[in-house]
Design a protein around this motif. Structure first.
Motif, PDB file in Angstrom:
ATOM      1  N   ARG A  36      -8.804  -1.709   6.678  1.00 51.67           N
ATOM      2  CA  ARG A  36      -9.916  -2.618   6.420  1.00 51.67           C
ATOM      3  C   ARG A  36      -9.862  -3.234   5.032  1.00 51.67           C
ATOM      4  NH1 ARG A  36     -15.633  -0.339   7.492  1.00 51.67           N
ATOM      5  NH2 ARG A  36     -16.027  -2.485   6.844  1.00 51.67           N
ATOM      6  N   GLY A  37      -8.857  -2.853   4.247  1.00 52.26           N
ATOM      7  CA  GLY A  37      -8.735  -3.404   2.906  1.00 52.26           C
ATOM      8  C   GLY A  37      -9.493  -2.625   1.851  1.00 52.26           C
ATOM      9  N   ARG A  38     -10.010  -1.452   2.198  1.00 57.27           N
ATOM     10  CA  ARG A  38     -10.730  -0.635   1.220  1.00 57.27           C
ATOM     11  C   ARG A  38      -9.720   0.161   0.394  1.00 57.27           C
ATOM     12  NH1 ARG A  38     -14.750   2.304   5.315  1.00 57.27           N
ATOM     13  NH2 ARG A  38     -12.697   2.737   6.183  1.00 57.27           N
ATOM     14  N   PRO A  61     -15.847   6.318   6.978  1.00 56.08           N
ATOM     15  CA  PRO A  61     -15.673   5.437   8.140  1.00 56.08           C
ATOM     16  C   PRO A  61     -16.854   4.485   8.283  1.00 56.08           C
ATOM     17  CG  PRO A  61     -15.128   7.708   8.703  1.00 56.08           C
ATOM     18  CD  PRO A  61     -15.722   7.741   7.330  1.00 56.08           C
ATOM     19  N   GLY A  62     -16.554   3.212   8.426  1.00 56.03           N
ATOM     20  CA  GLY A  62     -17.604   2.209   8.606  1.00 56.03           C
ATOM     21  C   GLY A  62     -18.247   1.738   7.331  1.00 56.03           C
ATOM     22  N   ALA A  63     -17.889   2.342   6.184  1.00 52.36           N
ATOM     23  CA  ALA A  63     -18.502   1.946   4.918  1.00 52.36           C
ATOM     24  C   ALA A  63     -17.973   0.588   4.472  1.00 52.36           C
ATOM     25  CB  ALA A  63     -18.226   2.998   3.848  1.00 52.36           C
ATOM     26  N   PRO A  64     -18.785  -0.212   3.758  1.00 51.78           N
ATOM     27  CA  PRO A  64     -18.314  -1.513   3.256  1.00 51.78           C
ATOM     28  C   PRO A  64     -17.352  -1.335   2.089  1.00 51.78           C
ATOM     29  CG  PRO A  64     -20.513  -1.052   2.435  1.00 51.78           C
ATOM     30  CD  PRO A  64     -20.178   0.058   3.389  1.00 51.78           C
ATOM     31  N   ALA A 111     -13.635  -5.828  -6.780  1.00 51.99           N
ATOM     32  CA  ALA A 111     -13.045  -6.314  -8.023  1.00 51.99           C
ATOM     33  C   ALA A 111     -11.602  -6.746  -7.815  1.00 51.99           C
ATOM     34  CB  ALA A 111     -13.109  -5.218  -9.088  1.00 51.99           C
ATOM     35  N   LEU A 112     -10.898  -6.034  -6.933  1.00 45.62           N
ATOM     36  CA  LEU A 112      -9.499  -6.354  -6.679  1.00 45.62           C
ATOM     37  C   LEU A 112      -9.347  -7.661  -5.923  1.00 45.62           C
ATOM     38  CD1 LEU A 112      -6.485  -5.618  -6.612  1.00 45.62           C
ATOM     39  CD2 LEU A 112      -6.954  -4.310  -4.542  1.00 45.62           C
ATOM     40  N   TYR A 113     -10.140  -7.852  -4.876  1.00 50.89           N
ATOM     41  CA  TYR A 113      -9.927  -8.983  -3.976  1.00 50.89           C
ATOM     42  C   TYR A 113     -10.669 -10.251  -4.392  1.00 50.89           C
ATOM     43  CZ  TYR A 113      -7.826  -5.526  -0.907  1.00 50.89           C
ATOM     44  OH  TYR A 113      -7.015  -4.547  -0.390  1.00 50.89           O
ATOM     45  N   ARG A 158      -5.199   6.235   6.369  1.00 51.15           N
ATOM     46  CA  ARG A 158      -5.733   6.223   5.006  1.00 51.15           C
ATOM     47  C   ARG A 158      -4.988   5.234   4.109  1.00 51.15           C
ATOM     48  NH1 ARG A 158      -8.604   8.328   1.189  1.00 51.15           N
ATOM     49  NH2 ARG A 158      -7.729   9.036  -0.790  1.00 51.15           N
ATOM     50  N   HIS A 159      -3.659   5.256   4.161  1.00 48.35           N
ATOM     51  CA  HIS A 159      -2.844   4.367   3.332  1.00 48.35           C
ATOM     52  C   HIS A 159      -2.088   3.413   4.251  1.00 48.35           C
ATOM     53  CE1 HIS A 159      -3.943   6.870   0.015  1.00 48.35           C
ATOM     54  NE2 HIS A 159      -3.166   7.882   0.352  1.00 48.35           N
ATOM     55  N   ALA A 160      -2.787   2.416   4.769  1.00 47.54           N
ATOM     56  CA  ALA A 160      -2.192   1.506   5.745  1.00 47.54           C
ATOM     57  C   ALA A 160      -1.396   0.384   5.090  1.00 47.54           C
ATOM     58  CB  ALA A 160      -3.282   0.909   6.638  1.00 47.54           C
ATOM     59  N   ARG A 161      -1.818  -0.066   3.916  1.00 45.61           N
ATOM     60  CA  ARG A 161      -1.157  -1.189   3.250  1.00 45.61           C
ATOM     61  C   ARG A 161      -0.948  -0.864   1.768  1.00 45.61           C
ATOM     62  NH1 ARG A 161      -0.640  -5.513   6.320  1.00 45.61           N
ATOM     63  NH2 ARG A 161       0.069  -6.722   4.523  1.00 45.61           N
ATOM     64  N   ALA A 162       0.009  -1.583   1.179  1.00 44.02           N
ATOM     65  CA  ALA A 162       0.281  -1.432  -0.251  1.00 44.02           C
ATOM     66  C   ALA A 162       0.365  -2.802  -0.901  1.00 44.02           C
ATOM     67  CB  ALA A 162       1.581  -0.668  -0.477  1.00 44.02           C
ATOM     68  N   LEU A 163      -0.215  -2.917  -2.095  1.00 47.89           N
ATOM     69  CA  LEU A 163      -0.072  -4.103  -2.932  1.00 47.89           C
ATOM     70  C   LEU A 163       0.806  -3.720  -4.119  1.00 47.89           C
ATOM     71  CD1 LEU A 163      -3.736  -5.474  -3.136  1.00 47.89           C
ATOM     72  CD2 LEU A 163      -1.882  -6.360  -1.741  1.00 47.89           C
ATOM     73  N   PHE A 164       1.925  -4.437  -4.284  1.00 48.45           N
ATOM     74  CA  PHE A 164       2.801  -4.226  -5.432  1.00 48.45           C
ATOM     75  C   PHE A 164       2.534  -5.359  -6.416  1.00 48.45           C
ATOM     76  CE2 PHE A 164       4.907  -2.274  -1.793  1.00 48.45           C
ATOM     77  CZ  PHE A 164       5.143  -1.001  -2.289  1.00 48.45           C
TER      78      PHE A 164
END
Length: 349
Positions: free
Chosen positions: A166-168, A191-194, A201-203, A244-250
Motif C-alpha cells: 500500500r506504500g506505507r 492492517p487497514g491503517a492510513p 513526508a516521503l511521497y 511487509r517489505h513489498a517494495r524498495a526505493l533506492f
C-alpha cells in the motif's frame, strides 16, 4: 511468546512450567520463558537426555524422562533450569524447529515440584498445539531474517526505503533518513491503517519520470534526488516478509559525499593512508588539484600518488578508479556516523 508459555503452563498444572529452548548459531542456548529471555553459554548434551530428540521432525511430541544427575548438573542444563525453578524431568516436549535434519528448537514442559508427572491429557494437549508451535517458530525465523536484512541496509551509503504493497513505509535506512529528513528505523503499519507521517513526508514531493524512476526534491534546498522504485521478489515461503517489505526505493544524492572509508580502501586494495585519502577525495568529486590542496601536497606529488593507486587497484584512468570505488568500499557506511562536512569547505568543480 511470553503470554503463550504462561497460559500453557496454567493449562497443564501449577506444578509445571513451559519453556522454549533454541540453539543459538554461536556456542550458546536461548531460553524463552513466561518471565524472561536468557542466553546461556554452551549447547545441551543431547545424546545423554534420553530419546534422540535431534533426529525428530518438527511437530513431533516426545516424552522426556528424568535426566540423570550427571546431565542435570551440566553447566548449560543447570544454567537453563535452575533460574526458572525447574526440575530435570520427567516432562514432555515438542520439536518446534529443525535445520539440516536436526532439531534446533524445542518446547518443553517440566516439573517445578517433585510430585508432578505429565499425564495422557497433557500429551494430547501438546499434540494439538504442535502444528501451531511449529508455525510460530517459522514465523520467528522469518522475522529474524527481516531484521537481519534491515540491519545490513543501514551499512549502505545508498538510501533505501522499504514499504508494503500500500506504500506505507516499513523501514528507512540511515542514509535515506539523512537524505529525506525523516526518522530512520522500523515501523509496523496496522492492517487497514492510513499512511503515517513518514510515508506522507516521503511521497509528498516525489515526481514520476517514467520506467519506474522518480525524482524527489530534497527537503533542505529542493535539489533533485534520483529514486528507483522496484518490487521485491520474495519466495512464497516468506509470506510475512513479502507482505511487509513489498517494495524498495533506492535513493541517490549526486551531492552527497561517500562514507570516506579510509580503512576499507586500505584493506581492500592495500593502499597507504595517503593513497586512501587521495582516492576518497576523488570519489567525493574533488579534482586532482583540489585533492592535492586538501592533502597539503603538490600536484606533481598527487599525480605520483594517483599512479600508485591506479596500479594497486588495477585501473588505468581516474574515471575508472572512481567507478570502481563507488561500486565498492565507498558505498559502505562507517560503524560510527561521521560529522557532516563543513558547508564552508572549498567549492568543488
Amino acid at each position: 511468546s511470553y503470554h503463550f508459555l504462561d497460559a500453557l503452563s496454567e493449562a497443564v498444572s501449577p506444578d509445571a512450567r513451559a519453556v522454549i529452548l533454541v540453539e543459538d548459531p554461536t556456542d550458546a542456548t536461548l531460553l524463552f520463558s513466561a518471565k524472561e529471555t536468557r542466553l546461556v553459554p554452551g549447547h545441551l548434551p543431547r545424546r545423554e537426555t534420553g530419546p534422540r530428540i535431534e533426529a525428530l521432525p518438527p511437530g513431533a511430541v516426545f516424552d522426556l524422562p528424568r535426566l540423570p544427575p550427571a546431565v542435570a548438573e551440566h553447566p548449560t542444563v543447570a544454567g537453563l533450569l535452575e533460574p526458572e525453578g525447574l526440575l530435570p524431568g520427567p516432562g514432555l516436549g515438542i520439536v518446534s524447529g529443525a535445520e539440516d535434519g536436526r532439531a534446533t528448537s524445542v518446547l518443553l514442559v517440566l516439573p517445578r515440584a517433585e510430585a508432578w508427572e505429565p499425564t495422557a491429557r497433557d500429551r494430547e494437549l501438546l499434540t494439538r498445539l504442535a502444528p501451531f508451535v511449529v508455525q510460530s517458530a517459522r514465523l520467528r525465523a522469518h522475522l529474524l531474517g527481516a531484521a537481519s536484512l534491515t540491519t545490513l541496509l543501514d551499512h549502505l551509503v545508498l538510501g533505501v526505503v522499504l514499504s508494503d504493497a500500500r506504500g506505507r513505509v516499513t523501514h528507512v535506512n540511515e542514509s535515506a533518513a539523512e537524505m529525506l529528513g525523516i526518522e530512520p528505523g522500523e515501523s509496523m503499519p496496522e492492517p487497514g491503517a492510513p499512511l503515517d507521517a513518514r510515508s506522507k513526508a516521503l511521497y509528498r514531493t516525489i515526481r514520476p519520470t517514467g520506467d519506474g524512476e522518480s525524482v524527489y526534491a530534497h527537503p533542505a534546498d529542493g535539489r533533485p534526488l534520483h529514486i528507483l522504485s522496484t518490487q521485491l521478489a520474495w519466495p512464497d515461503s516468506h509470506g510475512y516478509i513479502r507482505r511487509r517489505h513489498a517494495r524498495a526505493l533506492f535513493i541517490g544524492d549526486p551531492k552527497r559525499g561517500t562514507s570516506d572509508p579510509l580503512g576499507n580502501l586500505g584493506q581492500a586494495y592495500g593502499l597507504t593512508t595517503q593513497e586512501a585519502r587521495l582516492a576518497a577525495l576523488l570519489v567525493g568529486d574533488y579534482t586532482l588539484a583540489q585533492a592535492a590542496e586538501q592533502l597539503g601536497i603538490t600536484q606533481s606529488t598527487a599525480r605520483t600518488v594517483l599512479k600508485r593507486v591506479l596500479s594497486k587497484t588495477g585501473t588505468r584512468r581516474q574515471a575508472s578508479l572512481v567507478r570502481l570505488l563507488l561500486a565498492g568500499p565507498a558505498q559502505i557506511r562507517p560503524d560510527k556516523p561521521r560529522p557532516p562536512r563543513d558547508p564552508g569547505h572549498k567549492k568543488r568543480s
